[in-house]
Design a protein around this motif. Structure first.
Motif, PDB file in Angstrom:
ATOM      1  N   TYR A   1     -14.824 -13.687   6.088  1.00 24.65           N
ATOM      2  CA  TYR A   1     -15.367 -12.603   6.910  1.00 24.65           C
ATOM      3  C   TYR A   1     -16.617 -12.004   6.278  1.00 24.65           C
ATOM      4  O   TYR A   1     -17.534 -11.596   6.980  1.00 24.65           O
ATOM      5  CB  TYR A   1     -14.320 -11.504   7.124  1.00 24.65           C
ATOM      6  N   LYS A   2     -16.636 -11.977   4.958  1.00 28.31           N
ATOM      7  CA  LYS A   2     -17.751 -11.320   4.260  1.00 28.31           C
ATOM      8  C   LYS A   2     -18.964 -12.219   4.066  1.00 28.31           C
ATOM      9  O   LYS A   2     -19.876 -11.853   3.331  1.00 28.31           O
ATOM     10  CB  LYS A   2     -17.265 -10.794   2.907  1.00 28.31           C
ATOM     11  N   GLN A   3     -18.989 -13.370   4.714  1.00 24.61           N
ATOM     12  CA  GLN A   3     -20.199 -14.201   4.626  1.00 24.61           C
ATOM     13  C   GLN A   3     -21.367 -13.463   5.262  1.00 24.61           C
ATOM     14  O   GLN A   3     -21.193 -12.715   6.221  1.00 24.61           O
ATOM     15  CB  GLN A   3     -19.986 -15.524   5.364  1.00 24.61           C
ATOM     16  N   THR A   4     -22.564 -13.714   4.717  1.00 24.37           N
ATOM     17  CA  THR A   4     -23.753 -13.006   5.194  1.00 24.37           C
ATOM     18  C   THR A   4     -23.926 -13.197   6.699  1.00 24.37           C
ATOM     19  O   THR A   4     -24.160 -12.251   7.438  1.00 24.37           O
ATOM     20  CB  THR A   4     -25.015 -13.507   4.468  1.00 24.37           C
TER      21      THR A   4
ATOM     22  N   GLN B   1     -21.880 -14.360   9.922  1.00 26.94           N
ATOM     23  CA  GLN B   1     -20.485 -14.589  10.269  1.00 26.94           C
ATOM     24  C   GLN B   1     -20.314 -15.852  11.098  1.00 26.94           C
ATOM     25  O   GLN B   1     -21.174 -16.206  11.897  1.00 26.94           O
ATOM     26  CB  GLN B   1     -19.936 -13.375  11.015  1.00 26.94           C
TER      27      GLN B   1
ATOM     28  N   ARG C   1      -4.929   4.375  13.945  1.00 24.59           N
ATOM     29  CA  ARG C   1      -6.205   4.983  13.550  1.00 24.59           C
ATOM     30  C   ARG C   1      -6.122   5.555  12.132  1.00 24.59           C
ATOM     31  O   ARG C   1      -7.018   5.374  11.328  1.00 24.59           O
ATOM     32  CB  ARG C   1      -6.581   6.059  14.569  1.00 24.59           C
TER      33      ARG C   1
ATOM     34  N   PHE D   1      -6.132   3.090   9.103  1.00 25.03           N
ATOM     35  CA  PHE D   1      -7.360   2.380   8.746  1.00 25.03           C
ATOM     36  C   PHE D   1      -8.578   3.296   8.695  1.00 25.03           C
ATOM     37  O   PHE D   1      -9.683   2.871   8.943  1.00 25.03           O
ATOM     38  CB  PHE D   1      -7.602   1.237   9.722  1.00 25.03           C
ATOM     39  N   THR D   2      -8.343   4.571   8.432  1.00 23.28           N
ATOM     40  CA  THR D   2      -9.492   5.448   8.253  1.00 23.28           C
ATOM     41  C   THR D   2      -9.816   5.509   6.765  1.00 23.28           C
ATOM     42  O   THR D   2      -9.017   5.971   5.964  1.00 23.28           O
ATOM     43  CB  THR D   2      -9.193   6.851   8.815  1.00 23.28           C
ATOM     44  N   GLU D   3     -10.954   5.001   6.423  1.00 22.55           N
ATOM     45  CA  GLU D   3     -11.345   4.959   5.013  1.00 22.55           C
ATOM     46  C   GLU D   3     -12.665   5.684   4.858  1.00 22.55           C
ATOM     47  O   GLU D   3     -13.444   5.785   5.802  1.00 22.55           O
ATOM     48  CB  GLU D   3     -11.530   3.517   4.546  1.00 22.55           C
ATOM     49  N   SER D   4     -12.931   6.151   3.657  1.00 16.78           N
ATOM     50  CA  SER D   4     -14.189   6.869   3.460  1.00 16.78           C
ATOM     51  C   SER D   4     -15.331   5.907   3.173  1.00 16.78           C
ATOM     52  O   SER D   4     -16.477   6.211   3.413  1.00 16.78           O
ATOM     53  CB  SER D   4     -14.046   7.891   2.340  1.00 16.78           C
TER      54      SER D   4
ATOM     55  N   GLY E   1     -17.379   2.072   3.490  1.00 22.87           N
ATOM     56  CA  GLY E   1     -17.593   1.080   4.532  1.00 22.87           C
ATOM     57  C   GLY E   1     -16.806  -0.188   4.265  1.00 22.87           C
ATOM     58  O   GLY E   1     -16.746  -1.082   5.094  1.00 22.87           O
TER      59      GLY E   1
ATOM     60  N   ILE F   1     -11.459  -5.672   7.046  1.00 21.82           N
ATOM     61  CA  ILE F   1     -11.565  -5.763   8.508  1.00 21.82           C
ATOM     62  C   ILE F   1     -10.649  -6.826   9.116  1.00 21.82           C
ATOM     63  O   ILE F   1     -10.038  -6.562  10.151  1.00 21.82           O
ATOM     64  CB  ILE F   1     -13.046  -5.924   8.923  1.00 21.82           C
TER      65      ILE F   1
ATOM     66  N   GLN G   1      -7.436  -5.203   9.649  1.00 20.33           N
ATOM     67  CA  GLN G   1      -7.586  -4.189  10.688  1.00 20.33           C
ATOM     68  C   GLN G   1      -7.594  -4.843  12.074  1.00 20.33           C
ATOM     69  O   GLN G   1      -6.933  -4.378  13.008  1.00 20.33           O
ATOM     70  CB  GLN G   1      -8.896  -3.445  10.442  1.00 20.33           C
ATOM     71  N   MET G   2      -8.325  -5.949  12.199  1.00 20.68           N
ATOM     72  CA  MET G   2      -8.405  -6.638  13.492  1.00 20.68           C
ATOM     73  C   MET G   2      -7.042  -7.216  13.883  1.00 20.68           C
ATOM     74  O   MET G   2      -6.678  -7.234  15.052  1.00 20.68           O
ATOM     75  CB  MET G   2      -9.452  -7.752  13.446  1.00 20.68           C
TER      76      MET G   2
END
Lengths: 313, 316
Positions: B61-64, B66, B268, B271-274, B276, B280, B283-284
């Protein structure tokens, strides 16, 4: 014939609903007006038995309380960005859907899909699509691990990536994301209503226009839109009512902080204001709720007035 | 005769212009489909994104840039999502609240709609008009007072504090109970209106005949009115269940403890984080799990949902 026995029975059937309505509907209406008119009413002093004067101080306080006007502006901006756009888009899609035969049902179902979703949950999906994963945004040491799929698409077409919702993102970018999400969310209902309207329009008008050799555009503006005007009015009014009560779609994207990290409440709305102040400042919350009601009422009347002037039958 | 003449004239006209007209017609159809398919792809894309992201490994997921299809499909995100957000508990809570409030709400709606549709009593029309009038008021206006009402029902909590009775205090404080999630929303004017319209379409003669036969009101309701109004009742059930599934504001306000939390605010808040940097894919996966029942309901009961929706203009 009304005999007393029957009347007594009617009230028996009504009693559960009446009791609940008295507690959770009638009393709140009265109490909201009362609290909004009690000057300086707040939860703490109400419990300790302080007597309050009657007056409009709560309304003045709400407006003077810096953030309310910002929230009001956010709400109005979102309304005027999303309602015309979603209505126009829904109208075009409905007209196109009405003009095709194969796959009409399939496409109709697809366009209805966003309706049966949870606006908080899918808001999280939109947030992920716009989300940059990384750190130090806007710094010389900016570190972006992945820019998000939307930025990937923009970069694919040779554009610059944009910080949509992360730390340091601009208000315009935030608003753009909200507009996209709200329009996406609002389309299904509008398409459903407008397509329903189109399918009930008498085909004879179109036959007549065809015989007269009327152009498609003219047919659209002179026949379709006027005949659909009651449905258009309906979706515009419900759109505005929903728009002025915008809240949960923002929670979906930004979380309960109602703004990007580092700038909470930037996108907060009128309803957000009410929820924020209702436990400690019920007087102000009540005043804000009445202002919201007044705005919705006026906008609805205005819409009805305009559409009455433009309805052709 | 005249009609026939016009038809033949039309036919001749058609033949002359038919060649160019057919080309234009095909071109227009191609454009229509192109536009609609493009819009459909835009509409569907978030769902697609949710599904592919939920089966990706975090590193992928974290590939530059996607990937549009996962290199490797993994399912452990779903397991993790289920545990992180405690989805099992949230599911059960929501199901319980949804079922109980639907059943109670149906009973109340049927009785009320029946009284308004079939029985005569003083002030019937005035009362019904007043009820319809309240539909114009935004729900947020009620929330403020209802929040006070459920925190200190009938002043019982205050009384309990004064008398030193914990029992009275608990009786007055509905916060963090299932009651608070169910009771305030049992009466819906819109459902009553919908069902009353439906009941009114059933001929009154049936009711009078049943009266002559000595059938009781309840039996008549059960045997005649309810079967005839079944589609409306199903619509109401679906909308009410969807309402419980999607409600966020009120549950978040009054019952946000572990034991009573509902699915949407649970999701909600989990998965609320401070920062970024959220996981994910997990979460998805959670979003996909929460969305799945809604899609299933939609696939099987589309007719009822669309019917209820087109008349309401409200979500849930």
């Amino acid at each position: 014939m009304v005999d007393s026995k029957k009347s007594w029975k009617a009230w028996l059937y009504l009693s559960p609903a009446i009791v609940l309505l008295l507690i959770f509907t009638a009393w709140p209406i009265f109490n909201t007006i009362r609290m909004s008119l009690l000057e300086g009413y707040n939860a703490m002093s109400a419990v300790s038995g302080v007597k309050f004067n009657f007056g409009f101080k709560n309304f003045v306080d709400v407006i003077n309380y810096g953030d309310f006007l910002t929230y009001l502006w956010n709400t109005i901006l979102l309304c005027f960005l999303t309602v015309p756009l979603s209505t126009l888009l829904a109208l075009i899609i409905a007209v196109c859907l009405n003009a095709i035969k194969p796959f009409q049902r399939l496409l109709q179902t697809i366009f209805f899909l966003p309706y049966v979703t949870n606006s908080i949950a899918i808001g999280m999906v939109f947030a992920a699509m716009f989300n940059m994963v990384g750190n130090n945004f806007g710094d010389p040491n900016e570190l972006v691990i992945t820019a998000g799929i939307i930025n990937n698409v923009i970069e694919f077409f040779g554009g610059e990536r944009i910080n949509w919702i992360n730390v340091g993102s601009s208000y315009a970018a935030n608003m753009f994301v909200m507009t996209v999400y709200i329009v996406w969310n609002a389309l299904p209902f509008k398409i459903l209503v407008l397509l329903g309207g189109l399918q009930s329009v008498n085909k004879q008008y179109y036959e007549a226009a065809k015989v007269d050799g009327t152009s498609r555009l003219r047919t659209f503006t002179r026949i379709t839109v006027p005949l659909l005007s009651p449905m258009i009015t309906y979706v515009v009014i419900t759109g505005f009512i929903g728009g002025f009560k915008e809240y949960s779609s923002i929670v979906g994207i930004f979380g309960a902080k109602m703004g990007p990290t580092g700038d909470p409440d930037r996108l907060n709305t009128m309803v957000g204001y009410i929820y924020k102040s209702l436990s400690l400042q019920p007087g102000r919350a009540s005043a804000a709720a009445l202002i919201l009601f007044a705005i919705i009422f006026v906008v609805t009347l205005l819409n009805l007035y305009i559409s009455k002037k433009n309805t052709h039958y | 005769m005249a009609n026939k003449a016009i038809t033949t004239m039309n036919a001749r006209n058609m033949q002359q212009v038919s060649a160019t007209q057919r080309v234009v017609k095909i071109a227009v159809q191609v454009l229509l489909y192109a536009f609609l398919i493009l819009m459909a792809i835009i509409i569907i894309f978030p769902f697609y994104f949710m599904l592919i992201s939920s089966v990706k490994e975090l590193a992928e997921y974290k590939q530059t840039v996607q990937t549009l299809w996962p290199n490797k499909i993994v399912l452990f995100n779903y397991v993790e999502a289920f545990n992180t957000a405690n989805l099992g508990r949230l599911f059960m809570n929501t199901l319980y609240v949804g079922l109980v409030s639907t059943i109670l709400s149906l009973v109340i709606t049927v009785l009320t709609a029946f009284a308004f549709a079939r029985l005569e009593f003083k002030g019937k029309n005035a009362l019904f008009a007043a009820l319809l009038g309240t539909m114009m008021i935004p729900g947020e206006l009620f929330t403020i007072t209802n929040y006070q009402t459920i925190s200190n029902f009938m002043g019982l909590k205050t009384l309990g504090i004064q008398l030193g009775s914990q029992w009275l205090q608990d009786l007055g404080n509905w916060k963090n109970t299932f009651t608070v999630l169910i009771v305030p929303f049992l009466v819906s004017i819109f459902y009553i209106y919908l069902l009353r319209q439906n009941f009114l379409q059933i001929p009154n003669e049936l009711y009078l005949a049943a009266k002559v036969d000595g059938t009781s009101d309840i039996k008549y309701l059960w045997k005649v009115m309810i079967p005839l109004a079944l589609p409306t009742l199903i619509s109401i059930t679906i909308l009410k269940m969807m309402g419980a599934w999607n409600s966020y504001v009120w549950p978040n306000l009054v019952a946000n403890d572990e034991a009573h939390r509902l699915i949407t605010n649970g999701l909600r808040n989990a998965f609320t984080e401070s920062t970024g940097d959220v996981n994910i894919p997990v979460q998805m996966a959670a979003v996909a799990i929460v969305s799945a029942p809604l899609f299933l309901v939609f696939i099987f009961l589309r007719k009822y949902i669309m019917k209820g929706v087109s008349r309401s203009g409200i979500k849930g």
